[in-house]
Write an enzyme that holds these catalytic residues in place. Structure first.
Site, PDB file in Angstrom:
ATOM      1  N   HIS A 126      -8.928   0.584  -3.958  1.00  0.00           N
ATOM      2  CA  HIS A 126      -8.503  -0.522  -4.838  1.00  0.00           C
ATOM      3  C   HIS A 126      -8.749  -1.893  -4.210  1.00  0.00           C
ATOM      4  O   HIS A 126      -8.646  -2.901  -4.906  1.00  0.00           O
ATOM      5  CB  HIS A 126      -7.015  -0.399  -5.181  1.00  0.00           C
ATOM      6  CG  HIS A 126      -6.670   0.826  -5.981  1.00  0.00           C
ATOM      7  ND1 HIS A 126      -7.302   1.128  -7.161  1.00  0.00           N
ATOM      8  CD2 HIS A 126      -5.761   1.822  -5.758  1.00  0.00           C
ATOM      9  CE1 HIS A 126      -6.799   2.278  -7.635  1.00  0.00           C
ATOM     10  NE2 HIS A 126      -5.872   2.711  -6.802  1.00  0.00           N
ATOM     11  N   ASP A 163     -10.328  10.468  -7.262  1.00  0.00           N
ATOM     12  CA  ASP A 163      -8.927  10.048  -7.278  1.00  0.00           C
ATOM     13  C   ASP A 163      -8.493   9.843  -8.736  1.00  0.00           C
ATOM     14  O   ASP A 163      -9.308   9.511  -9.589  1.00  0.00           O
ATOM     15  CB  ASP A 163      -8.816   8.732  -6.488  1.00  0.00           C
ATOM     16  CG  ASP A 163      -7.383   8.297  -6.225  1.00  0.00           C
ATOM     17  OD1 ASP A 163      -6.918   8.495  -5.083  1.00  0.00           O
ATOM     18  OD2 ASP A 163      -6.740   7.737  -7.139  1.00  0.00           O
ATOM     19  N   HIS A 165      -6.910   7.523  -9.938  1.00  0.00           N
ATOM     20  CA  HIS A 165      -7.028   6.108 -10.285  1.00  0.00           C
ATOM     21  C   HIS A 165      -8.478   5.649 -10.133  1.00  0.00           C
ATOM     22  O   HIS A 165      -9.179   6.089  -9.218  1.00  0.00           O
ATOM     23  CB  HIS A 165      -6.138   5.267  -9.365  1.00  0.00           C
ATOM     24  CG  HIS A 165      -4.705   5.699  -9.364  1.00  0.00           C
ATOM     25  ND1 HIS A 165      -4.168   6.481  -8.355  1.00  0.00           N
ATOM     26  CD2 HIS A 165      -3.723   5.495 -10.276  1.00  0.00           C
ATOM     27  CE1 HIS A 165      -2.887   6.729  -8.654  1.00  0.00           C
ATOM     28  NE2 HIS A 165      -2.591   6.148  -9.803  1.00  0.00           N
ATOM     29  N   ASP A 246      -4.555  12.816  -6.027  1.00  0.00           N
ATOM     30  CA  ASP A 246      -3.454  12.525  -6.946  1.00  0.00           C
ATOM     31  C   ASP A 246      -3.768  12.912  -8.389  1.00  0.00           C
ATOM     32  O   ASP A 246      -2.951  12.688  -9.288  1.00  0.00           O
ATOM     33  CB  ASP A 246      -3.011  11.055  -6.838  1.00  0.00           C
ATOM     34  CG  ASP A 246      -4.180  10.096  -6.737  1.00  0.00           C
ATOM     35  OD1 ASP A 246      -5.334  10.513  -6.961  1.00  0.00           O
ATOM     36  OD2 ASP A 246      -3.918   8.912  -6.428  1.00  0.00           O
TER      37      ASP A 246
HETATM   38 ZN   LIG Z   1      -4.932   7.168  -6.552  1.00  0.00          ZN
END
Ligand SMILES: [Zn+2]
Length: 309
Positions: A126, A163, A165, A246
């Site tokens: 991120h 992931d 995200h 995740d």
């Molecule tokens: Zn993540």
């Protein structure tokens, strides 16, 4: 040839505030899982501290210098609301995350090992050019890709991110750079809000959003229908994996339904792609994964596949 594990006890430092999901127990869980006898054949290296200039491959001088200046002597400094923070150990922790990733790239490209897994925290995907975000300070994976180009002369590096995200930072860093392919599966709509299929960069970005409740079938469709063909078209000289776990069905930070077997499957497919294009050269770096049982099972499945390479 062997699989390299890059790790370091300091990754169990970097305390976070009470109840924060990105916590030292994540690293202890991974270390314990990979310490079992079935992983005895791993080559183990301690993560080195990166030169600060290595972080400047992808981050602005102003950002790197502001982070360095923000290092607290005690307590926490918050960088991104309450999500992302530094405490006194954090600086060394994140520099070893970068250093470990670069080291893994060096070893794989030197041919001393077939592939590598970097067990580090906090995650990195991120972090943008000039912004800490979503637990991430330095974008390890992007720095590793750039290192492969600048120090080893590679022309084409592929980053694959499973992931839960979207790796907004990685996408932002390479959005107008055709020498790096970025392909991601992730839940949408979800944090951080980016990752629509229509975000294609200069034809080098392959976002494949999944919906809450999606599991292994949809993961296979995403890879077989879009990501693996994109890799074949790009023909990378190195594949780097943003290995976040995740998307596991137990994870509290996502609503996808992957199992350890699904992560084993995607690992095999990426290894086969690496075999087709770049003599099996693959570097995997830990990103998310916040349920300790899910993380233990998934990391074990992922690394066990890497070792079969
Ligand atoms: Zn993540």
């Amino acid at each position: 040839m062997a699989t390299l594990l890059v790790h370091h006890a300091i990754f169990a430092s970097h305390q976070t505030s009470a109840g924060h999901p990105e916590r030292p127990d994540r690293y202890r869980t991974v270390e314990a899982a990979l310490g079992r006898p079935r992983f005895d054949a791993l080559v183990r290296d301690e993560a080195e501290i990166a030169e600060l200039d290595t972080t400047r491959y992808v981050h602005t001088n102003a950002y790197v210098d502001s982070l360095e200046a923000a290092r607290p002597h005690e307590g926490y400094v918050y960088l991104d609301g309450g999500d992302t923070m530094m405490e006194p150990s954090t600086w060394e922790v994140v520099l070893r995350g970068v250093g470990g990733t670069v080291q893994a790239v060096d070893s794989v490209l030197a041919g001393t090992v077939q592939n590598a897994f970097v067990a580090c925290r906090p995650p990195g995907h991120h972090a943008e050019t000039d912004r800490a975000m979503g637990f991430c300070l330095f974008n390890n994976i992007s720095i590793g890709a750039r290192h492969a180009q600048l120090k080893h002369g590679l022309s084409r590096v592929a980053i694959v991110d499973f992931d839960v995200h979207h790796g907004n930072g990685t996408q932002e860093i390479f959005y107008s750079d055709p020498s790096v392919l970025y392909a991601s599966t992730h839940q949408m709509p979800w944090f951080p809000g980016t990752g629509e299929a229509r975000e294609t960069g200069v034809g080098n970005v392959f976002n494949t959003p999944l919906a809450a409740g999606d599991g292994g079938d949809q993961l296979r469709e995403a890879f077989e229908g879009r990501i693996l063909p994109a890799l074949n078209g790009f023909s990378p000289e190195l594949i780097i994996v943003s290995a976040g776990f995740d998307a596991h069905e137990r994870d509290p930070l996502g609503s996808l339904c992957m199992t350890a077997d699904d992560f084993a499957w995607v690992t095999r497919e990426l290894m086969a792609a690496a075999e087709r294009h770049c003599e099996g050269r693959l570097v995997s770096v830990l990103e998310g994964g916040y349920d300790l049982q899910g993380l233990r099972e998934s990391v074990s499945a992922h690394v066990a596949e890497l070792m079969r390479g």
